[in-house]
Write a protein that holds these residues in place. Sequence first.
Motif, PDB file in Angstrom:
ATOM      1  N   LEU A  96     -67.479   5.685   1.295  1.00  0.00           N
ATOM      2  CA  LEU A  96     -67.114   6.073   2.304  1.00  0.00           C
ATOM      3  C   LEU A  96     -66.117   7.499   1.963  1.00  0.00           C
ATOM      4  CD1 LEU A  96     -66.478   3.167   4.814  1.00  0.00           C
ATOM      5  CD2 LEU A  96     -68.447   4.853   4.599  1.00  0.00           C
ATOM      6  N   VAL A  97     -66.479   8.406   2.290  1.00  0.00           N
ATOM      7  CA  VAL A  97     -65.443   9.772   2.372  1.00  0.00           C
ATOM      8  C   VAL A  97     -65.419  10.217   3.865  1.00  0.00           C
ATOM      9  CG1 VAL A  97     -65.356  11.876   1.175  1.00  0.00           C
ATOM     10  CG2 VAL A  97     -66.597  10.135   0.068  1.00  0.00           C
ATOM     11  N   GLY A 103     -61.362  11.952  10.856  1.00  0.00           N
ATOM     12  CA  GLY A 103     -62.280  11.122  10.346  1.00  0.00           C
ATOM     13  C   GLY A 103     -61.598   9.715   9.737  1.00  0.00           C
ATOM     14  N   THR A 104     -60.449   9.811   9.082  1.00  0.00           N
ATOM     15  CA  THR A 104     -59.850   8.936   8.432  1.00  0.00           C
ATOM     16  C   THR A 104     -59.590   7.611   9.175  1.00  0.00           C
ATOM     17  OG1 THR A 104     -58.266  10.600   7.593  1.00  0.00           O
ATOM     18  CG2 THR A 104     -57.762   8.357   7.042  1.00  0.00           C
ATOM     19  N   PRO A 105     -59.179   7.385  10.453  1.00  0.00           N
ATOM     20  CA  PRO A 105     -59.153   5.867  10.946  1.00  0.00           C
ATOM     21  C   PRO A 105     -60.668   5.726  11.338  1.00  0.00           C
ATOM     22  CG  PRO A 105     -58.441   7.642  12.542  1.00  0.00           C
ATOM     23  CD  PRO A 105     -58.384   8.278  11.388  1.00  0.00           C
ATOM     24  N   ILE A 106     -61.564   6.531  11.520  1.00  0.00           N
ATOM     25  CA  ILE A 106     -62.936   5.945  11.763  1.00  0.00           C
ATOM     26  C   ILE A 106     -63.474   5.591  10.159  1.00  0.00           C
ATOM     27  CG2 ILE A 106     -65.124   6.828  12.264  1.00  0.00           C
ATOM     28  CD1 ILE A 106     -62.764   6.755  14.430  1.00  0.00           C
ATOM     29  N   GLY A 107     -63.162   6.129   9.390  1.00  0.00           N
ATOM     30  CA  GLY A 107     -63.548   5.549   7.966  1.00  0.00           C
ATOM     31  C   GLY A 107     -62.970   4.102   7.622  1.00  0.00           C
ATOM     32  N   VAL A 155     -67.543  10.783   6.566  1.00  0.00           N
ATOM     33  CA  VAL A 155     -67.442  10.204   7.872  1.00  0.00           C
ATOM     34  C   VAL A 155     -66.503  11.132   8.673  1.00  0.00           C
ATOM     35  CG1 VAL A 155     -66.373   8.242   9.247  1.00  0.00           C
ATOM     36  CG2 VAL A 155     -67.815   8.100   6.922  1.00  0.00           C
ATOM     37  N   ASP A 156     -66.602  11.424   9.819  1.00  0.00           N
ATOM     38  CA  ASP A 156     -65.834  12.258  10.794  1.00  0.00           C
ATOM     39  C   ASP A 156     -65.709  11.311  12.217  1.00  0.00           C
ATOM     40  OD1 ASP A 156     -63.981  14.035  11.464  1.00  0.00           O
ATOM     41  OD2 ASP A 156     -65.168  15.581  11.224  1.00  0.00           O
ATOM     42  N   GLY A 157     -64.736  11.876  13.279  1.00  0.00           N
ATOM     43  CA  GLY A 157     -64.529  11.060  14.379  1.00  0.00           C
ATOM     44  C   GLY A 157     -65.628  11.474  15.402  1.00  0.00           C
ATOM     45  N   TRP A 158     -65.916  12.717  15.787  1.00  0.00           N
ATOM     46  CA  TRP A 158     -66.641  13.292  16.589  1.00  0.00           C
ATOM     47  C   TRP A 158     -67.102  14.630  16.385  1.00  0.00           C
ATOM     48  CZ3 TRP A 158     -61.395  12.211  17.138  1.00  0.00           C
ATOM     49  CH2 TRP A 158     -60.689  13.468  17.373  1.00  0.00           C
ATOM     50  N   THR A 159     -68.244  15.126  16.921  1.00  0.00           N
ATOM     51  CA  THR A 159     -68.854  16.411  16.804  1.00  0.00           C
ATOM     52  C   THR A 159     -68.161  17.149  18.238  1.00  0.00           C
ATOM     53  OG1 THR A 159     -70.982  16.007  18.086  1.00  0.00           O
ATOM     54  CG2 THR A 159     -70.776  15.600  15.792  1.00  0.00           C
ATOM     55  N   GLY A 160     -68.097  18.433  17.942  1.00  0.00           N
ATOM     56  CA  GLY A 160     -67.843  19.376  18.903  1.00  0.00           C
ATOM     57  C   GLY A 160     -69.005  20.450  19.219  1.00  0.00           C
ATOM     58  N   LYS A 161     -68.768  21.298  18.495  1.00  0.00           N
ATOM     59  CA  LYS A 161     -70.070  22.341  18.730  1.00  0.00           C
ATOM     60  C   LYS A 161     -70.759  22.397  17.438  1.00  0.00           C
ATOM     61  CE  LYS A 161     -67.035  26.380  18.279  1.00  0.00           C
ATOM     62  NZ  LYS A 161     -65.506  26.070  18.738  1.00  0.00           N
TER      63      LYS A 161
END
Length: 370
Positions: A96-97, A103-107, A155-161
Amino acid sequence: MELNLMSKMGSYSEQDVIFLLKDLSSITIEKDTSEREKAIQSGVHYSEMLPIEYKPSPHYLTLFHESLDIYKQKVAMAVALVAEQIYEQKGKEIVLVSLARAGTPIGILIKRYLAFKYDINVPHYSISIIRGRGIDENAIRYILQQHEGADVQFVDGWTGKGAITKELTKSCSQFYEKYGIQLDDELAVVADPGFCSSLYGTREDFLIPSACLNSTVSGLVSRTVLNRRYVSESDFHGAKYYKELESEDMSNFYIDSIATQFEQIAQNVPTELALQKERYTKPDWSGLAGVERIQHDFQIESYHFIKPGVGETTRVLLRRVPWKILVKEKDSEHLQHIYLLAKERGVPIEVYEHMPYSCCGLIQPMGEDK
């Protein structure tokens, strides 16, 4: 390339994540919000400086705890769904990167879920990616040296645009051209309201409580920095470790609050996963189309001044100079922290129903009266 693990970065356990970042804690690189905004809009890259960390008011911290209590099970389910898909596609040989810092807490949560469900301990690193500058290639090369043949999952938290999604795809392409190594550019996220990922927990634009705070819910690590005065070509990208905020740190509390929900949701995961697969549609980038509609309707010169979704709107209020906040529904009970931040900063809120997001932050062009 060596990594000195003795100089630990961040307040998370190294069992949860290893930050591949150069520690710039001794350097003063912060600028106040107005000064930073003027610099960015005059052409200075945002990664060359840092915003001053927002100190949450007692009322705002109360809202964070209330939001966490309301959404912790929902976040846990979204983490479980994306983790199950990662495991299904890549099996046990994954690394996981996560993309620092959202993204860190989600990873960490994905890593914790895989340990809970499949009793595996997958490696997890957090590295920098910067819009317009790309991913930290030194960090990627280090990971590949340590884990030969492993399958990297970003891995990231969410997407915007979708700006970071595009940046990752471009970076992976450039990495292949340079080193002949093909990386999977699919970005796994908890929430994909921008409809630009095929690996997500939900496409609903809801509050992921870690968006509420800055470093104090992200391991006391700053945004990442790429300023060649402090970061050489052979360094990892930089960041600051705010040890002085230890008494205010919610990072591990946040992780534990959500991870403890895995057992409670476990029996519902197969049903939810089947439903998600049944409803799945390919990424159509409809979030970006919504942003372009906002750009047209509000006569905004650059779409970079438009930050859609709960997470991005929160960031605008915490570290940019907002012009106004758009909300899809008036007085939404899910946007209490947005209303509070807007009130604290004197930012007007306007109802705008023609967008796929629950809210959107518009940045004030400097030197103009909108």
